[in-house]
Design an enzyme around this catalytic site. Structure first.
Site, mmCIF file in Angstrom:
data_model
loop_
_atom_site.group_PDB
_atom_site.id
_atom_site.type_symbol
_atom_site.label_atom_id
_atom_site.label_comp_id
_atom_site.label_asym_id
_atom_site.label_seq_id
_atom_site.Cartn_x
_atom_site.Cartn_y
_atom_site.Cartn_z
ATOM 1 N N LEU A 181 -1.225 -4.211 4.336
ATOM 2 C CA LEU A 181 -2.593 -3.679 4.311
ATOM 3 C C LEU A 181 -2.722 -2.681 3.161
ATOM 4 O O LEU A 181 -1.730 -2.141 2.685
ATOM 5 C CB LEU A 181 -2.930 -2.969 5.621
ATOM 6 C CG LEU A 181 -2.800 -3.748 6.927
ATOM 7 C CD1 LEU A 181 -3.530 -3.008 8.048
ATOM 8 C CD2 LEU A 181 -3.359 -5.149 6.799
ATOM 9 N N ASP A 182 -3.945 -2.430 2.728
ATOM 10 C CA ASP A 182 -4.140 -1.361 1.748
ATOM 11 C C ASP A 182 -5.228 -0.417 2.249
ATOM 12 O O ASP A 182 -5.780 -0.606 3.338
ATOM 13 C CB ASP A 182 -4.455 -1.924 0.354
ATOM 14 C CG ASP A 182 -5.725 -2.759 0.357
ATOM 15 O OD1 ASP A 182 -6.594 -2.522 1.219
ATOM 16 O OD2 ASP A 182 -5.845 -3.646 -0.506
ATOM 17 N N SER A 183 -5.548 0.592 1.419
ATOM 18 C CA SER A 183 -6.458 1.631 1.897
ATOM 19 C C SER A 183 -7.853 1.052 2.187
ATOM 20 O O SER A 183 -8.584 1.565 3.015
ATOM 21 C CB SER A 183 -6.552 2.755 0.874
ATOM 22 O OG SER A 183 -7.002 2.219 -0.349
ATOM 23 N N ASP A 189 -8.356 -1.903 3.499
ATOM 24 C CA ASP A 189 -8.271 -2.542 4.821
ATOM 25 C C ASP A 189 -8.357 -1.524 5.940
ATOM 26 O O ASP A 189 -8.760 -1.858 7.055
ATOM 27 C CB ASP A 189 -6.931 -3.287 4.969
ATOM 28 C CG ASP A 189 -6.828 -4.466 4.016
ATOM 29 O OD1 ASP A 189 -7.818 -5.179 3.863
ATOM 30 O OD2 ASP A 189 -5.744 -4.646 3.428
#
Ligand SMILES: Cc1cc2nc3c(=O)[nH]c(=O)nc-3n(C[C@H](O)[C@H](O)[C@H](O)COP(=O)(O)OP(=O)(O)OC[C@H]3O[C@@H](n4cnc5c(N)ncnc54)[C@H](O)[C@@H]3O)c2cc1C
Lengths: 498, 88
Positions: free
Chosen positions: B38-40, B42
């Site tokens: 995941l990233d920021s 998401d």
């Protein structure tokens, strides 16, 4: 065709983004679905009378204020003739339940005097409310440009804090005053119980600091931008709907329109965020993003009669005063279909224009409206809708005209409707789901869509990302370009122009 | 009161569906950003999905940012949903 940046949409946010990018030396193309550029700012004419849709007035154009600074920076300011509202200009608010009339002036001091005169028992609450709005606006960089943008934007996108309704009920008893102080919600479309104070102050503060019209209305803003963009070599291709975003190696490579393909390494989308979902190939966004964007709550719609009035002086100063008849309390949107007597607003800004003639002139009757009112008519294409819809539309307009006559005198009952805007009209013309006049709600119930997306090179902008109104949408254009080019350096250059 | 086990099952199911993750990956010690990818961006979508499923608010940004692993997430969701249910 090739461009470094494609901007989808030629509303004020797209025009602003394009102008800023061109200034940064980028090759920019704007693509617009409609035949004429300008989005909600376009004017239309009926029987020689010009009508504005999405721009009637705005704050932020005084010396040292943000919209003016941005327009100076872009170079459109000298092309515009700004018309400050005279000190007597106001929102004339009549509370239907009590018959009280309050003139909401566009000045903190005059507003405070008037409110304290009409509500002498609420003096303390009035001052505290106004001070609170001023205090909050002081933490917002758009009103206190010495502040950096980044921390503010970070907080803005997460909904929290106290609602407008909570503030009002904690300070004030009188429900008429609750209604009066809630009226700025008409300019951003979120009910008082669901909006936090930062969003409210972003609209209320400029309203209380002085508002402005523009000679030639919203169209003059569009024309000023078009002239500036032409000089900067920006192409605007109209009648071109972007159908999909082209992705190569997990990165934006361009767009496909109804008329062909355009290569670009960045694409800025300024339309309604929900409509973007179908334009991006599968597998780019996660399901969670689709669900979030699909479930965004939108602002309400409006029902507007654009008409002609034979005796424009009937109400006194219809040029600089907007007359309202509203309900008491916090249910100011008045969307409940069971109430037959709706809150309604009349205004006739025609004489503001330098080339206007004094005689018969344009008048707008406006009330809030919900999609439920028209959902059953949503079939067939624009211009070819059912006779049942046309009948409903005409009858609803007649009802408003009759109400206006009762409230504001005979001349108003003779208003001749020349065009009628319903949620269906706004859905089709503005491309906004359910005719939402201000697009996505910036409310405490949801996270507003951000500027960045998971797809490198694809950026969001428009009123849905930051704030509604021409100030909000212009600043949204600036913030998106800031994300691409460097936010604080751009902000630095813009605020130098104050 | 919603049990820890119920929270664990529901969160796992939501993460699998909404982020199209393989169920085997969804172990308590899996880190959201490295292991699950995941990233920021998401993170907001994740918060919105969980808020909806559990009918609660995750407005304490500090607490959300402190979440490293799926196990941390179970704990936070458990804590918040029980806390907010008690208030109602
Ligand atoms: C009735 C009404 C009254 C208002 N009054 C005021 C007021 O007095 N003062 C004020 O400050 N604000 C007012 N507003 C709000 C203001 O007009 C808007 O907030 C602002 O204009 C929004 O600008 P925008 O660029 O975000 O969107 P828009 O102006 O809607 O522009 C988006 C553009 O993108 C185009 N587009 C979308 N999808 C595609 C695609 N796939 N391909 C190509 N083109 C596409 C659309 O056709 C449109 O032209 C009013 C709005 C309404 C509706």
């Amino acid at each position: 065709m090739k461009a470094a940046v494609v901007v989808i949409g030629s509303g004020i946010s797209g025009l602003t983004a394009a102008a800023l990018l061109a200034k940064k030396g980028r090759r920019v193309i704007i693509l617009e679905r409609n035949k004429r550029p300008g989005g909600a700012l376009k004017r239309f004419t009926r029987r020689g009378i010009p009508f504005d849709i999405g721009f009637h007035y705005s704050g932020g154009m005084g010396k040292g204020e943000i919209l003016r600074a941005l327009w100076e920076y872009i170079g459109v300011w000298p092309r515009l003739v700004i018309l400050p509202f005279p000190p007597e200009g106001n929102e004339n608010l009549r509370i239907r339940d009590s018959g009280r009339v309050v003139r909401a002036f566009f000045s903190y001091d005059r507003l405070e005097d008037e409110l304290q005169r009409v509500f002498p028992d609420e003096k303390q609450g009035i001052s505290t409310y106004l001070n609170k709005i001023r205090e909050i606006s002081n933490t917002i960089p758009f009103f206190n440009p010495d502040l950096p943008l980044t921390p503010y934007l970070h907080d803005l996108f997460s909904p929290k804090g106290m609602s407008l309704a909570q503030l009002l009920t904690s300070l004030i008893q009188d429900t008429d005053l609750h209604a009066v102080l809630s009226t700025p919600v008409f300019l951003y479309g979120v009910p008082p119980r669901e909006v936090n104070l930062t969003i409210h102050a972003s609209v209320a503060h400029p309203l209380y600091s002085g508002v402005y019209a523009i000679d030639g209305g919203g169209q003059a803003i569009v024309d000023a931008f078009l002239a500036t963009l032409a000089e900067a070599g920006v192409d605007i291709l109209t009648g071109q709907e972007v159908e999909s975003i082209i992705v190569k190696e997990n990165q934006v490579a361009g767009v496909k329109t109804s008329k062909g393909e355009i290569c670009a390494s960045h694409v800025i989308y300024t339309g309604h965020p929900t409509s973007l979902l179908d334009m991006v190939p599968d597998g780019i966004f996660r399901k969670a993003f689709y669900n979030r964007m699909r479930n965004l709550i939108n602002t309400n719609s409006m029902f507007i009669v654009f008409g002609a009035i034979d005796d424009p002086d009937t109400l006194g100063d219809l040029t600089w005063v907007n007359y309202y008849n509203i309900r008491t309390g916090l249910d100011i949107m008045d969307l409940d279909l069971r109430h037959p007597e709706k809150s309604i607003m009349i205004n006739a800004p025609g004489r503001r224009d330098s080339d206007s003639t004094g005689a018969s002139r344009g008048v707008l009757l406006i009330r809030m409206s919900a999609w439920d009112e028209v959902a059953r008519f949503d079939q067939g294409v624009q211009g070819k809708r059912s006779s049942a819809y046309r009948k409903w539309k005409a009858e609803s307009a007649d009802k408003m005209i009759e109400q206006a006559g009762r409230l504001w005198g005979d001349a108003c009952s003779r208003i001749e409707p020349l065009a009628i805007g319903t949620p269906l009209t706004f859905r089709d013309r503005l491309g906004s789901p359910m005719g939402a006049t201000y697009g996505v709600q910036h409310s405490m119930n949801q996270f507003s869509p951000g500027v960045r997306t998971r797809l490198p090179g694809l950026w969001l902008s428009g009123q849905g990302t930051l704030m509604a109104g021409i100030m909000g949408a212009s600043l949204a254009g600036m913030v998106t370009v800031g994300e691409i080019e460097g936010l604080e350096p751009l902000w630095d250059e813009v605020r130098q122009c104050r | 009161m919603i049990s820890d086990e119920q929270v664990r099952r529901r969160v796992t199911q939501i993460m699998a569906e909404e982020f199209e993750l393989e169920p085997e990956l969804l172990q308590p010690d899996a880190t959201l950003y490295e292991d699950l990818g995941l990233d920021s961006l998401d993170a907001v979508d994740m918060v919105v999905a969980l808020e909806k499923a559990f009918g609660m608010k995750m407005t304490d940004e500090e607490a959300v940012r402190a979440v490293r692993t799926l196990g941390d997430l179970f704990e936070l969701v458990s804590h918040l949903s029980n806390q907010q249910a008690a208030k109602e």
